[in-house]
Enzyme design. Structure first.
Site, PDB file in Angstrom:
ATOM      1  N   GLY A 212       0.818  -1.212   0.000  1.00  0.00           N
ATOM      2  CA  GLY A 212       0.000   0.000   0.000  1.00  0.00           C
ATOM      3  C   GLY A 212       0.852   1.262   0.000  1.00  0.00           C
ATOM      4  O   GLY A 212       2.019   1.241  -0.412  1.00  0.00           O
TER       5      GLY A 212
ATOM      6  N   ASP B 267      -7.554  -1.316   2.250  1.00  0.00           N
ATOM      7  CA  ASP B 267      -8.066   0.043   2.474  1.00  0.00           C
ATOM      8  C   ASP B 267      -8.601   0.741   1.221  1.00  0.00           C
ATOM      9  O   ASP B 267      -9.357   1.695   1.316  1.00  0.00           O
ATOM     10  CB  ASP B 267      -6.967   0.917   3.100  1.00  0.00           C
ATOM     11  CG  ASP B 267      -6.479   0.361   4.426  1.00  0.00           C
ATOM     12  OD1 ASP B 267      -7.221  -0.431   5.035  1.00  0.00           O
ATOM     13  OD2 ASP B 267      -5.372   0.719   4.856  1.00  0.00           O
TER      14      ASP B 267
ATOM     15  N   ALA C 275     -27.104  -0.474   7.187  1.00  0.00           N
ATOM     16  CA  ALA C 275     -26.829   0.290   8.412  1.00  0.00           C
ATOM     17  C   ALA C 275     -27.676   1.565   8.441  1.00  0.00           C
ATOM     18  O   ALA C 275     -28.027   2.111   7.399  1.00  0.00           O
ATOM     19  CB  ALA C 275     -25.345   0.649   8.468  1.00  0.00           C
ATOM     20  N   GLU C 276     -27.998   1.986   9.651  1.00  0.00           N
ATOM     21  CA  GLU C 276     -28.781   3.215   9.792  1.00  0.00           C
ATOM     22  C   GLU C 276     -27.899   4.445   9.603  1.00  0.00           C
ATOM     23  O   GLU C 276     -28.355   5.498   9.183  1.00  0.00           O
ATOM     24  CB  GLU C 276     -29.453   3.263  11.172  1.00  0.00           C
ATOM     25  CG  GLU C 276     -30.784   2.537  11.239  1.00  0.00           C
ATOM     26  CD  GLU C 276     -30.673   1.032  10.991  1.00  0.00           C
ATOM     27  OE1 GLU C 276     -29.654   0.441  11.379  1.00  0.00           O
ATOM     28  OE2 GLU C 276     -31.612   0.469  10.387  1.00  0.00           O
TER      29      GLU C 276
ATOM     30  N   GLU D 199     -12.662   3.268  11.210  1.00  0.00           N
ATOM     31  CA  GLU D 199     -11.657   3.392  12.293  1.00  0.00           C
ATOM     32  C   GLU D 199     -10.921   4.731  12.272  1.00  0.00           C
ATOM     33  O   GLU D 199     -10.417   5.177  13.293  1.00  0.00           O
ATOM     34  CB  GLU D 199     -10.654   2.242  12.239  1.00  0.00           C
ATOM     35  CG  GLU D 199      -9.768   2.275  10.996  1.00  0.00           C
ATOM     36  CD  GLU D 199      -8.635   1.257  11.039  1.00  0.00           C
ATOM     37  OE1 GLU D 199      -8.396   0.636  12.077  1.00  0.00           O
ATOM     38  OE2 GLU D 199      -7.971   1.090  10.006  1.00  0.00           O
TER      39      GLU D 199
ATOM     40  N   ILE E 212      -9.906  -9.659  11.466  1.00  0.00           N
ATOM     41  CA  ILE E 212     -10.676 -10.667  10.728  1.00  0.00           C
ATOM     42  C   ILE E 212     -10.891 -10.186   9.286  1.00  0.00           C
ATOM     43  O   ILE E 212     -10.943 -10.967   8.347  1.00  0.00           O
ATOM     44  CB  ILE E 212     -12.024 -10.940  11.441  1.00  0.00           C
ATOM     45  CG1 ILE E 212     -12.752 -12.116  10.813  1.00  0.00           C
ATOM     46  CG2 ILE E 212     -12.920  -9.729  11.430  1.00  0.00           C
ATOM     47  CD1 ILE E 212     -14.039 -12.504  11.533  1.00  0.00           C
TER      48      ILE E 212
HETATM   49  O1  F6P Z   1      -3.617  -1.047   5.919  1.00  0.00           O
HETATM   50  C1  F6P Z   1      -4.341  -2.176   6.260  1.00  0.00           C
HETATM   51  C2  F6P Z   1      -4.797  -2.108   7.690  1.00  0.00           C
HETATM   52  O2  F6P Z   1      -5.499  -3.296   7.995  1.00  0.00           O
HETATM   53  C3  F6P Z   1      -5.627  -0.890   8.050  1.00  0.00           C
HETATM   54  O3  F6P Z   1      -6.970  -1.013   7.655  1.00  0.00           O
HETATM   55  C4  F6P Z   1      -5.430  -0.827   9.541  1.00  0.00           C
HETATM   56  O4  F6P Z   1      -5.578   0.497  10.005  1.00  0.00           O
HETATM   57  C5  F6P Z   1      -4.000  -1.277   9.697  1.00  0.00           C
HETATM   58  O5  F6P Z   1      -3.686  -2.032   8.538  1.00  0.00           O
HETATM   59  C6  F6P Z   1      -3.739  -2.117  10.918  1.00  0.00           C
HETATM   60  O6  F6P Z   1      -2.370  -2.359  10.943  1.00  0.00           O
HETATM   61  P1  F6P Z   1      -1.664  -3.418  11.875  1.00  0.00           P
HETATM   62  O7  F6P Z   1      -1.994  -4.778  11.361  1.00  0.00           O
HETATM   63  O8  F6P Z   1      -0.227  -3.103  11.754  1.00  0.00           O
HETATM   64  O9  F6P Z   1      -2.225  -3.221  13.239  1.00  0.00           O
END
Ligand code: F6P
Length: 323
Positions: A102, A128, A187-188, A223, A251
């Site tokens: 990425g 992502d 989803a609402e 997130e 997951i």
């Molecule tokens: O970039 C992929 C991702 O799964 C994101 O969606 C998430 O914020 C991040 O990696 C989590 O990273 P790590 O596995 O290092 O906790």
């Protein structure tokens, strides 16, 4: 180009193996030797390279994760780390690299290309979908389906117990997963960085909805905007209703890639090798309106305005359909 190296870097994504398989077999088909680099840039700096042939990538098309393993490397962000990597590249006679990953992985590849003239091509592999120059990144579709499966199950208890659930999904700063599972999961509301509604407005809606007989709610939270637990606490305080918070977490990164991601990965793996052979470098391969495209890294890591517009449209539709 006689020998190339292939690595996967950053968070693993379903379909990375399909991309590795495609790049390895397409390179060999074109008479190019392939070395697999283990654990991303960490393994490159440490010289963890293996010879690969067609059989090295047998039976991996439908497997999640990455057989090459992956890592997030702090050291590679430094010039001394990249110098170490360059020495390994020279030692193994690599004429080019295919980097599957990425944003962060492309920044690293860009620096390596600029400083040490290492020819390299990126393949967008991340759940992502936060990269410009490709409508979709490898793994994003599968991640949406995985999250959706979970949300469908949660919906059963949401409806049965007439509760409010706040569900946090991954995506870093990009709302791709949140918006799509929001729409597909009924989803609402969806909270993401560009949301028009404040949490206060949402609580007013919940109270008004209850009065009209709408008893259960699912709020999907991206997130990048807030933690599910914090949002749930605010809703509980403001409405007085029973609220539960769930974080779907890693997951969403696992499981067998769905057909879309296998096809995308196969096409991009092939195109990455072709791009290297044609002399392209410091750029990423992607798919735009179903056509294969090459985009310089500098542009690839910027926010895609077209995607932002699409996301907002999907969000507005979700709100209308949730009434
Ligand atoms: O970039 C992929 C991702 O799964 C994101 O969606 C998430 O914020 C991040 O990696 C989590 O990273 P790590 O596995 O290092 O906790």
């Amino acid at each position: 180009m006689k020998t190339i190296g292939i690595l996967t870097s950053g968070g693993d994504a379903p379909g990375m193996n399909a991309a590795v398989r495609s790049a390895v077999r397409c390179a060999i088909h074109r008479g190019v030797r392939v070395k697999g680099i283990l654990r991303g840039y960490e393994g490159l700096m440490a010289g963890e390279l293996i010879d690969m042939n067609q059989r090295s990538v047998s039976n991996i098309l439908g497997r999640g994760g990455t057989i090459l393993k992956t890592a997030r490397s702090k050291e590679f962000r430094t010039k001394s780390g990249r110098k170490k990597a360059f020495k390994v590249i020279q030692k193994h006679g690599l004429d080019g690299l295919v980097v599957i990953g990425g944003n962060g992985s492309f920044k690293g590849a860009y620096a390596l290309g600029k400083e040490f003239k290492v020819r390299n091509i990126g393949v967008p592999g991340t759940i992502d979908n936060d990269i410009s120059g490709s409508d979709y990144t490898i793994g994003a579709h599968t991640a949406v389906n995985t999250a959706l499966e979970a949300i469908d199950k949660i919906r059963d208890t949401v409806t049965s117990m007439e509760r409010i659930f706040v569900i946090e999904v991954m995506g870093r700063d990009d709302p791709f997963i949140a918006i799509r599972v929001g729409l597909a999961g009924g989803a609402e509301d969806v909270l993401f960085p560009d949301t028009r509604y404040s949490i206060k407005d949402m609580c007013d809606d919940i109270i008004a909805g209850r009065k009209k007989g709408k008893v259960s709610w699912i709020v999907v939270v991206s997130e990048g905007v807030a933690r599910a637990g914090d949002v749930a606490e605010i809703i509980e305080k403001k409405t007085g209703f029973d609220v539960r918070a769930i974080v779907l977490g890693h997951i969403q990164r696992g499981g067998s890639p769905e057909a879309f991601d296998r096809i995308l990965a196969s096409r991009l793996g092939y195109y990455a090798v072709e791009a290297l052979l044609k002399g392209h470098t410091d750029a990423m391969v992607g798919i735009v309106s179903d056509d294969l495209k090459i985009t310089p890294y500098k542009q690839a890591i910027k926010k895609d305005k077209k995607k932002v517009r699409l996301d907002k449209g999907l969000y507005n539709l979700t709100r209308i359909l949730a009434k």
